[in-house]
Motif scaffolding. Structure first.
Motif, mmCIF file in Angstrom:
data_model
loop_
_atom_site.group_PDB
_atom_site.id
_atom_site.type_symbol
_atom_site.label_atom_id
_atom_site.label_comp_id
_atom_site.label_asym_id
_atom_site.label_seq_id
_atom_site.Cartn_x
_atom_site.Cartn_y
_atom_site.Cartn_z
ATOM 1 N N ARG A 10 20.521 6.821 32.835
ATOM 2 C CA ARG A 10 21.595 7.739 33.199
ATOM 3 C C ARG A 10 21.158 9.151 32.831
ATOM 4 O O ARG A 10 20.334 9.343 31.958
ATOM 5 N N PRO A 11 21.698 10.151 33.525
ATOM 6 C CA PRO A 11 21.235 11.515 33.328
ATOM 7 C C PRO A 11 21.405 12.035 31.903
ATOM 8 O O PRO A 11 20.612 12.819 31.430
ATOM 9 N N ALA A 12 22.432 11.627 31.217
ATOM 10 C CA ALA A 12 22.651 12.136 29.870
ATOM 11 C C ALA A 12 22.293 11.081 28.838
ATOM 12 O O ALA A 12 21.992 9.940 29.180
ATOM 13 N N ASP A 13 22.352 11.494 27.600
ATOM 14 C CA ASP A 13 21.981 10.595 26.518
ATOM 15 C C ASP A 13 23.140 9.757 26.005
ATOM 16 O O ASP A 13 23.000 9.003 25.071
ATOM 17 N N VAL A 14 24.284 9.956 26.610
ATOM 18 C CA VAL A 14 25.470 9.240 26.141
ATOM 19 C C VAL A 14 25.504 7.899 26.852
ATOM 20 O O VAL A 14 26.147 7.733 27.864
ATOM 21 N N THR A 15 24.758 6.962 26.342
ATOM 22 C CA THR A 15 24.545 5.744 27.120
ATOM 23 C C THR A 15 25.345 4.552 26.633
ATOM 24 O O THR A 15 25.792 3.741 27.425
ATOM 25 N N VAL A 197 30.586 25.190 31.680
ATOM 26 C CA VAL A 197 31.594 24.598 30.794
ATOM 27 C C VAL A 197 31.327 23.100 30.613
ATOM 28 O O VAL A 197 31.364 22.570 29.501
ATOM 29 N N LEU A 198 31.010 22.423 31.717
ATOM 30 C CA LEU A 198 30.725 20.981 31.609
ATOM 31 C C LEU A 198 29.509 20.725 30.725
ATOM 32 O O LEU A 198 29.481 19.753 29.972
ATOM 33 N N ASP A 199 28.512 21.622 30.791
ATOM 34 C CA ASP A 199 27.320 21.433 29.955
ATOM 35 C C ASP A 199 27.674 21.491 28.460
ATOM 36 O O ASP A 199 27.135 20.724 27.656
ATOM 37 N N VAL A 200 28.570 22.415 28.111
ATOM 38 C CA VAL A 200 29.026 22.488 26.711
ATOM 39 C C VAL A 200 29.723 21.185 26.321
ATOM 40 O O VAL A 200 29.510 20.636 25.236
ATOM 41 N N MET A 201 30.530 20.664 27.247
ATOM 42 C CA MET A 201 31.262 19.424 26.958
ATOM 43 C C MET A 201 30.320 18.224 26.843
ATOM 44 O O MET A 201 30.509 17.357 25.989
ATOM 45 N N VAL A 202 29.294 18.202 27.676
ATOM 46 C CA VAL A 202 28.308 17.115 27.575
ATOM 47 C C VAL A 202 27.595 17.208 26.222
ATOM 48 O O VAL A 202 27.371 16.191 25.551
ATOM 49 N N GLU A 217 36.028 15.915 37.898
ATOM 50 C CA GLU A 217 34.576 16.110 37.994
ATOM 51 C C GLU A 217 33.872 14.775 37.764
ATOM 52 O O GLU A 217 33.593 14.373 36.639
ATOM 53 N N MET A 218 33.588 14.090 38.847
ATOM 54 C CA MET A 218 32.991 12.762 38.726
ATOM 55 C C MET A 218 31.582 12.831 38.143
ATOM 56 O O MET A 218 31.121 11.896 37.502
ATOM 57 N N GLY A 219 30.899 13.961 38.389
ATOM 58 C CA GLY A 219 29.572 14.138 37.800
ATOM 59 C C GLY A 219 29.643 14.116 36.281
ATOM 60 O O GLY A 219 28.807 13.491 35.618
ATOM 61 N N PHE A 220 30.653 14.770 35.736
ATOM 62 C CA PHE A 220 30.828 14.741 34.274
ATOM 63 C C PHE A 220 31.103 13.321 33.800
ATOM 64 O O PHE A 220 30.529 12.856 32.811
ATOM 65 N N ALA A 221 31.991 12.634 34.514
ATOM 66 C CA ALA A 221 32.325 11.258 34.117
ATOM 67 C C ALA A 221 31.061 10.391 34.095
ATOM 68 O O ALA A 221 30.819 9.632 33.162
ATOM 69 N N ARG A 222 30.237 10.562 35.131
ATOM 70 C CA ARG A 222 29.006 9.754 35.201
ATOM 71 C C ARG A 222 28.029 10.130 34.098
ATOM 72 O O ARG A 222 27.331 9.279 33.553
#
Ligand code: ADP
Ligand code: MG
Length: 262
Positions: A10-15, A197-202, A217-222
């Protein structure tokens, strides 16, 4: 997950979904506005370190849900507890518990006549009794973290919407909350400012902050969510991991909603 070794990362580290203890627990929560039944038997547990995205049609009760968690709205029945303590109705105890949960709104709600630095400093001094010099140092660290330290001396109106929303996030974090609620934090922003803003939240999610995020923002959810909660007409209709929810929603209502927004 059995296939996590072979699946595309997944794109982020929150797996992985955190296994922390329950931090925010809603149990059989009911809420009416007059005749209107806005929350219907809502049962929801947010674990420490968990990032939950709440989605659903306009008017489904998402904002009311956030506001009841922070006790900006009372509930008719059921219980809401934060870190094991039931939310009291009023008084000093309520103020303390409310400070445990930071909230960021669609409209940034900054103090217009104060500088950016003062916006992030004042609550610490007034509500928590932090010494001004310490509060200022904390505020500068947080403004650095959200990428607006160079704007510290300005008034909110001199900043872009994306910068103002990042200041609002810093201001909420300055209270050292145990969890953060975001109610459509990017809905009022011009498109080119949404990602900053989403980057700060990620980043917050990656640092382990417990977060409830109402967003389309489905991209954020994903990228960042461990769980998606789908609400409709005051009910939690469906809960699932983002990939499961977006690719294989179970309920007709979720399928219908996704077909309109995706
Ligand atoms: P969402 O955030 O999902 O769009 P809301 O929680 O804002 O939904 O609203 C849920 C329902 O409650 C809507 O029908 C809305 O019109 C109504 N509502 C929200 N706040 C109030 C209020 N303060 N007084 C009366 N009705 C309200
Ligand atoms: Mg809303």
């Amino acid at each position: 997950m059995a296939d996590s070794m072979t699946a595309e990362p997944r794109p982020a580290d929150v797996t992985t979904r955190p296994t922390g203890e329950p931090l925010i627990v809603l149990d059989h929560v009911e809420k009416h506005f007059g005749e209107l039944h806005v929350l219907r038997d809502v049962n929801l547990t947010i674990h420490r370190g968990e990032v939950v995205v709440v989605i659903g049609p306009s008017g489904s009760g998402k904002s009311t849900l956030c506001r009841t968690i922070n006790r900006l709205e009372t509930i008719d029945s059921g219980t809401i507890s934060i870190d094991g303590k039931p939310l009291p109705a009023e008084g000093r105890e309520l103020a303390r518990l409310r400070a445990d949960v930071g909230m960021v709104f669609q409209s940034f709600n900054l103090f217009a006549h104060r500088t950016v630095l003062e916006n992030v400093t004042l609550g610490q001094v007034k509500a928590k009794g932090v010494k001004p010099a310490v509060a200022k140092a904390t505020a500068m660290d947080l403004l650095e973290r959200v990428g607006v330290a160079d704007q510290a001396a300005k008034r909110p109106a001199q900043l872009s919407g994306g910068q103002q929303q990042r200041v609002a996030i810093a201001r909420a974090l300055a209270m050292k909350p145990k969890a953060m609620l975001f109610d459509e934090p990017t809905s009022a922003l011009d498109p080119e400012m949404i990602n900053e803003v989403l980057d700060v939240m990620v980043g917050l999610a990656q640092d382990g902050m417990t977060m409830v995020v109402v967003t389309h923002e489905m991209g954020f959810a994903r990228r960042a969510a461990h769980r998606v909660v789908f609400m409709d007409a005051g009910q939690v209709v469906e809960e699932a991991e983002p990939e499961t929810f977006f690719t294989a929603p179970r309920s007709g209502r979720a399928k219908d909603f996704l077909s309109k927004i995706l």
